[in-house]
Design a protein around this motif. Structure first.
Motif, PDB file in Angstrom:
ATOM      1  N   ASP A 176       0.938  -1.274   0.058  1.00 12.28           N
ATOM      2  CA  ASP A 176      -0.153  -0.004   0.075  1.00 12.28           C
ATOM      3  C   ASP A 176       0.915   1.376  -0.116  1.00 12.28           C
ATOM      4  O   ASP A 176       0.515   2.369   0.420  1.00 12.28           O
ATOM      5  N   LYS A 231      -8.698   2.153  -7.845  1.00 16.00           N
ATOM      6  CA  LYS A 231      -8.584   1.829  -6.495  1.00 16.00           C
ATOM      7  C   LYS A 231      -9.915   1.891  -5.680  1.00 16.00           C
ATOM      8  O   LYS A 231     -10.641   2.848  -5.941  1.00 16.00           O
ATOM      9  N   THR A 238      -0.922   4.116  -1.974  1.00 16.08           N
ATOM     10  CA  THR A 238      -2.260   4.469  -1.437  1.00 16.08           C
ATOM     11  C   THR A 238      -2.389   3.726  -0.001  1.00 16.08           C
ATOM     12  O   THR A 238      -2.907   2.679  -0.166  1.00 16.08           O
ATOM     13  N   THR A 261      -3.220   2.266   3.051  1.00 22.05           N
ATOM     14  CA  THR A 261      -4.515   1.241   3.664  1.00 22.05           C
ATOM     15  C   THR A 261      -5.262   0.721   2.718  1.00 22.05           C
ATOM     16  O   THR A 261      -6.541   0.065   2.989  1.00 22.05           O
ATOM     17  N   ILE A 262      -4.925   0.868   1.316  1.00 19.21           N
ATOM     18  CA  ILE A 262      -5.817   0.341   0.440  1.00 19.21           C
ATOM     19  C   ILE A 262      -5.128  -0.733  -0.470  1.00 19.21           C
ATOM     20  O   ILE A 262      -4.135  -0.526  -0.881  1.00 19.21           O
ATOM     21  N   PHE A 263      -5.663  -1.814  -0.230  1.00 17.28           N
ATOM     22  CA  PHE A 263      -4.980  -2.932  -0.913  1.00 17.28           C
ATOM     23  C   PHE A 263      -5.575  -3.753  -2.023  1.00 17.28           C
ATOM     24  O   PHE A 263      -5.141  -4.615  -2.485  1.00 17.28           O
TER      25      PHE A 263
END
Length: 401
Positions: A246, A275, A249, A251-253
């Motif tokens: 991540d 995303k 971005t 915390t966005i996986f």
């Protein structure tokens, strides 16, 4: 922390070397023209064409009817777009938009941004679980009033903003607006703003923005309906790409993407990629991220009659082409993110070919190499030291006859 999560997942990273890399340095010459062949700015049609070594990608963005983008890929550097404006505004606009030479066209698709839903998300943000009486009247984007692109285009930065507003019977829209901000790319790079999407010369970006629209409830949430048209009667396929990285971005996986299924072993494909996050601030930071959820593809859909998709794909569009729809909602059930700032933005890439693939950066690879290499070195050094010490201890004794 990011680094701590990576160390916890180190056993999964033994293939990191093969995952490293960067997009190829392919470059296209990109140009823009507004309402080609029409001396009026009362309607919006933006033609963007990206010329490669032996091909061209044509993007046709328009708010004539429902906001739509046509993507036409040709095997020629000299292919040209034509618009028959008289026919386009007639009751039968079929064939009003076309590319010549016709035999140079190898692939075509369309993406239509049809509707915006607003609903009370106090108990659930899941569209499928929201009671019917918790939805407010739908914003049909085909009925919006769209401002002229005059003054909203930047041919140097390759950007344009389609900005519109609703009128009655939806009530006062105030000074609020719904916009589609378009960016074209000449080469591969990564956006400087969150969510830092990786793009190539084969795609463009659209940023969907709800700005200053008065919410019709205390827990208003929004959702966007997107319709796709795929040639050959095929449909898009929904893919979810998950990664432990991540870096760009936080915390966005998850990366979501609609990818066309090749027809008759064709290699011609397109994609819509994003995303799974949106943002509640124009100058987004990590803390401004809000939940973004997509839903199952729906087939047997109807393309809005006012969309320019009909002007390109001819009559009986639903009978001869693959049409599908997907909804994307923004915000979690315990969130008042939009009510507080009255701003929402969501970005996606639209392009030809394979969608861009995120890879580990040089910095991350270096961190992983140090993290993996240091324990191995210590383990080997410790083993050698223990072995030498053990042999030395036994060598101090004299053999007994």
């Amino acid at each position: 922390m990011l680094v701590e999560r990576r160390w916890a997942l180190l056993p999964l990273l033994w293939l990191v070397g093969s995952l490293a890399g960067s997009p190829e340095g392919y470059r296209r010459k990109v140009s823009m023209e507004y309402n080609p062949g029409l001396n009026s700015s009362s309607h919006n049609l933006l033609h963007v064409w990206a010329v490669g070594h032996n091909d061209t990608i044509h993007y046709v963005w328009s708010t004539i009817g429902a906001p739509t983008v046509l993507l036409v890929y040709t095997g020629s550097q000299n292919s040209t777009l034509h618009v028959n404006w008289t026919k386009l505004f007639s009751p039968s606009p079929y064939g009003a938009i076309y590319v010549e030479p016709a035999d140079s066209v190898l692939y075509s698709t369309a993406v239509i941004f049809a509707k915006v839903f607003e609903y009370n998300g106090v108990n659930t943000s899941n569209l499928l679980k929201v009671p019917a009486d918790q939805f407010y009247p739908t914003y049909d984007l085909a009925n919006f009033t769209w401002e002229s692109l005059d003054g909203k285009m930047n041919e140097t930065m390759l950007t344009a903003t389609f900005q519109g507003a609703a009128s009655s019977p939806h009530g006062a829209f105030g000074n609020g607006s719904i916009s589609f901000e378009v960016t074209a790319y000449e080469e591969s790079s990564r956006d400087t703003q969150l969510p830092h999407l990786l793009h190539t010369a084969n795609c463009s970006k659209v940023n969907f923005v709800v700005n200053g629209v008065p919410p019709r409830g205390n827990h208003s949430h929004f959702a966007l309906e997107i319709i796709t048209v795929e040639e050959g009667g095929e449909h898009k396929r929904m893919d979810s790409i998950r990664s432990i990285d991540d870096e760009y971005t936080p915390t966005i996986f998850e990366m979501a993407q609609l990818v066309s299924v090749p027809h008759n072993h064709s290699t011609m494909t397109s994609f819509l990629q994003w995303k799974t996050t949106a943002y509640r601030s124009q100058h987004a930071e990590r803390a401004d991220s809000i939940h973004c959820q997509y839903y199952q593809l729906q087939t047997n859909c109807i393309v809005p009659r006012s969309s320019i998709a009909h002007a390109y794909f001819l009559e009986d569009l639903e009978s001869h082409y693959g049409v599908a729809a997907i909804n994307i909602s923004f915000g979690s059930e315990d969130s008042k993110a939009y009510e507080e700032g009255r701003y929402l933005s969501w970005s996606a890439l639209i392009g030809f070919g394979e969608p861009p693939k995120d890879t580990f950066s040089t910095l991350v690879i270096a961190i992983l190499a140090v993290g993996l290499g240091t324990p191995v070195v210590l383990l080997v050094a410790g083993s050698i030291t223990a072995l030498v010490t053990r042999r030395k201890r036994y060598s101090e004794y004299e053999p007994i006859n």
